[in-house]
Design a protein around this motif. Structure first.
Motif, PDB file in Angstrom:
ATOM      1  N   GLU A  51       0.860  -1.183   0.000  1.00 29.27           N
ATOM      2  CA  GLU A  51       0.000   0.000   0.000  1.00 29.27           C
ATOM      3  C   GLU A  51       0.897   1.233   0.000  1.00 29.27           C
ATOM      4  O   GLU A  51       1.982   1.216   0.564  1.00 29.27           O
ATOM      5  N   TRP A  52       0.422   2.299  -0.653  1.00 29.91           N
ATOM      6  CA  TRP A  52       1.124   3.580  -0.546  1.00 29.91           C
ATOM      7  C   TRP A  52       0.312   4.486   0.342  1.00 29.91           C
ATOM      8  O   TRP A  52      -0.896   4.324   0.497  1.00 29.91           O
ATOM      9  N   ALA A  60      -4.337  11.561   5.385  1.00 31.28           N
ATOM     10  CA  ALA A  60      -3.541  10.887   4.354  1.00 31.28           C
ATOM     11  C   ALA A  60      -4.452  10.322   3.278  1.00 31.28           C
ATOM     12  O   ALA A  60      -5.643  10.091   3.497  1.00 31.28           O
ATOM     13  N   THR A  61      -3.868  10.094   2.118  1.00 31.33           N
ATOM     14  CA  THR A  61      -4.526   9.399   1.020  1.00 31.33           C
ATOM     15  C   THR A  61      -3.817   8.062   0.901  1.00 31.33           C
ATOM     16  O   THR A  61      -2.601   7.979   1.087  1.00 31.33           O
ATOM     17  N   LEU A  62      -4.588   7.014   0.588  1.00 32.94           N
ATOM     18  CA  LEU A  62      -4.036   5.668   0.567  1.00 32.94           C
ATOM     19  C   LEU A  62      -4.466   4.939  -0.693  1.00 32.94           C
ATOM     20  O   LEU A  62      -5.579   5.118  -1.175  1.00 32.94           O
ATOM     21  N   GLY A  63      -3.576   4.118  -1.233  1.00 27.55           N
ATOM     22  CA  GLY A  63      -3.882   3.305  -2.404  1.00 27.55           C
ATOM     23  C   GLY A  63      -2.927   2.132  -2.468  1.00 27.55           C
ATOM     24  O   GLY A  63      -2.213   1.859  -1.504  1.00 27.55           O
ATOM     25  N   ILE A  64      -2.902   1.447  -3.608  1.00 25.64           N
ATOM     26  CA  ILE A  64      -1.958   0.342  -3.772  1.00 25.64           C
ATOM     27  C   ILE A  64      -0.876   0.748  -4.762  1.00 25.64           C
ATOM     28  O   ILE A  64      -1.086   1.596  -5.625  1.00 25.64           O
ATOM     29  N   SER A  65       0.270   0.126  -4.632  1.00 27.19           N
ATOM     30  CA  SER A  65       1.414   0.458  -5.489  1.00 27.19           C
ATOM     31  C   SER A  65       1.205  -0.067  -6.905  1.00 27.19           C
ATOM     32  O   SER A  65       0.364  -0.935  -7.154  1.00 27.19           O
ATOM     33  N   ASP A  66       2.017   0.453  -7.798  1.00 29.53           N
ATOM     34  CA  ASP A  66       1.980  -0.012  -9.179  1.00 29.53           C
ATOM     35  C   ASP A  66       2.328  -1.499  -9.240  1.00 29.53           C
ATOM     36  O   ASP A  66       1.735  -2.256  -9.997  1.00 29.53           O
ATOM     37  N   GLY A 103      -7.913  -9.293  -3.658  1.00 32.37           N
ATOM     38  CA  GLY A 103      -6.818  -8.768  -2.845  1.00 32.37           C
ATOM     39  C   GLY A 103      -7.348  -7.888  -1.742  1.00 32.37           C
ATOM     40  O   GLY A 103      -8.330  -7.165  -1.914  1.00 32.37           O
ATOM     41  N   GLU A 104      -6.706  -7.982  -0.592  1.00 33.18           N
ATOM     42  CA  GLU A 104      -7.078  -7.129   0.530  1.00 33.18           C
ATOM     43  C   GLU A 104      -6.068  -6.001   0.652  1.00 33.18           C
ATOM     44  O   GLU A 104      -4.870  -6.196   0.436  1.00 33.18           O
ATOM     45  N   VAL A 105      -6.577  -4.834   1.019  1.00 35.30           N
ATOM     46  CA  VAL A 105      -5.737  -3.673   1.248  1.00 35.30           C
ATOM     47  C   VAL A 105      -5.752  -3.424   2.749  1.00 35.30           C
ATOM     48  O   VAL A 105      -6.826  -3.326   3.349  1.00 35.30           O
ATOM     49  N   SER A 129      -4.832   1.681 -14.136  1.00 34.68           N
ATOM     50  CA  SER A 129      -4.298   2.685 -15.055  1.00 34.68           C
ATOM     51  C   SER A 129      -3.577   3.826 -14.343  1.00 34.68           C
ATOM     52  O   SER A 129      -2.705   4.462 -14.932  1.00 34.68           O
ATOM     53  N   SER A 130      -3.925   4.092 -13.093  1.00 41.12           N
ATOM     54  CA  SER A 130      -3.297   5.188 -12.357  1.00 41.12           C
ATOM     55  C   SER A 130      -3.267   4.866 -10.863  1.00 41.12           C
ATOM     56  O   SER A 130      -3.893   5.544 -10.063  1.00 41.12           O
ATOM     57  N   PRO A 131      -2.527   3.813 -10.481  1.00 37.41           N
ATOM     58  CA  PRO A 131      -2.585   3.344  -9.100  1.00 37.41           C
ATOM     59  C   PRO A 131      -2.090   4.343  -8.057  1.00 37.41           C
ATOM     60  O   PRO A 131      -2.582   4.343  -6.935  1.00 37.41           O
ATOM     61  N   GLU A 132      -1.152   5.191  -8.419  1.00 34.86           N
ATOM     62  CA  GLU A 132      -0.576   6.104  -7.437  1.00 34.86           C
ATOM     63  C   GLU A 132      -1.063   7.545  -7.604  1.00 34.86           C
ATOM     64  O   GLU A 132      -0.478   8.462  -7.036  1.00 34.86           O
ATOM     65  N   GLU A 133      -2.137   7.703  -8.374  1.00 36.04           N
ATOM     66  CA  GLU A 133      -2.707   9.041  -8.542  1.00 36.04           C
ATOM     67  C   GLU A 133      -4.227   8.952  -8.524  1.00 36.04           C
ATOM     68  O   GLU A 133      -4.836   8.971  -7.469  1.00 36.04           O
ATOM     69  N   GLU A 134      -4.856   8.850  -9.692  1.00 36.75           N
ATOM     70  CA  GLU A 134      -6.319   8.834  -9.802  1.00 36.75           C
ATOM     71  C   GLU A 134      -6.956   7.591  -9.183  1.00 36.75           C
ATOM     72  O   GLU A 134      -8.116   7.593  -8.828  1.00 36.75           O
ATOM     73  N   GLY A 135      -6.180   6.520  -9.034  1.00 35.68           N
ATOM     74  CA  GLY A 135      -6.705   5.268  -8.499  1.00 35.68           C
ATOM     75  C   GLY A 135      -6.585   5.151  -6.988  1.00 35.68           C
ATOM     76  O   GLY A 135      -6.637   4.043  -6.452  1.00 35.68           O
ATOM     77  N   TRP A 136      -6.443   6.276  -6.300  1.00 38.67           N
ATOM     78  CA  TRP A 136      -6.383   6.228  -4.832  1.00 38.67           C
ATOM     79  C   TRP A 136      -7.660   5.587  -4.305  1.00 38.67           C
ATOM     80  O   TRP A 136      -8.696   5.608  -4.967  1.00 38.67           O
TER      81      TRP A 136
END
Length: 166
Positions: A51-52, A60-66, A103-105, A129-136
């Protein structure tokens, strides 16, 4: 027309520039590579579970890595938590379903969900398509220490060590 001496000097300059890692663009020499000092440094931090986390004060904003999205495959459904949900560190925050697997985050720290990325309900593949930006995935208010999270360089080393373990 260019004199022969100048032409020879230019050819020599081209050879020298090529050896130095430059290319001739037609008018000037340009680096054939991106210099290391020009690389943009990210304020993203990463958990070992891919996770990022981008902190801004106590939010904070959280998502998954590329890397994680690549391993997961095309995301077809995202199950996001309710706004106001409180999640403890290392507990499941949300679930991503792909054509390959589910997958679990995980929450990297104790947090309360303040917003979810509604766009993912209609366009879950944005995670790919955008895991570390729009795909948060979510925005949270968090408590606890985030110093154990890795910067990008440490995370890339972590990925390399995972590859050698396989």
């Amino acid at each position: 027309m260019m004199p022969r001496a100048a032409l020879r000097a230019t050819r020599g300059g081209l050879r020298f520039a090529a050896k130095a890692g430059y290319t001739f663009t037609g008018r000037s020499f340009a680096p054939a590579f991106a210099p290391a000092f020009a690389r943009s440094f990210s304020d993203l931090r990463f958990a070992p579970t891919h996770e990022w986390f981008k902190a801004e004060g106590d939010s904070a904003t959280l998502g998954i890595s590329d890397f994680a999205q690549g391993q997961l495959g095309e995301v077809v459904y995202v199950e996001l938590p309710e706004v106001g949900s409180k999640v403890s560190a290392k507990d499941t925050l949300c679930t991503l379903e792909s054509v390959k697997a589910v997958g679990e985050v995980y929450a990297p720290v104790d947090c309360e969900v303040t917003a979810v990325n509604e766009k993912l309900q209609d366009e879950p593949a944005t995670v790919n398509s955008s895991p570390e930006e729009e795909g948060w995935l979510v925005k949270v208010k968090f408590t606890g220490d985030v110093s154990s999270l890795m910067d990008r360089a440490a995370y890339e080393k972590h990925l390399e060590s995972e590859k050698t373990e396989e």
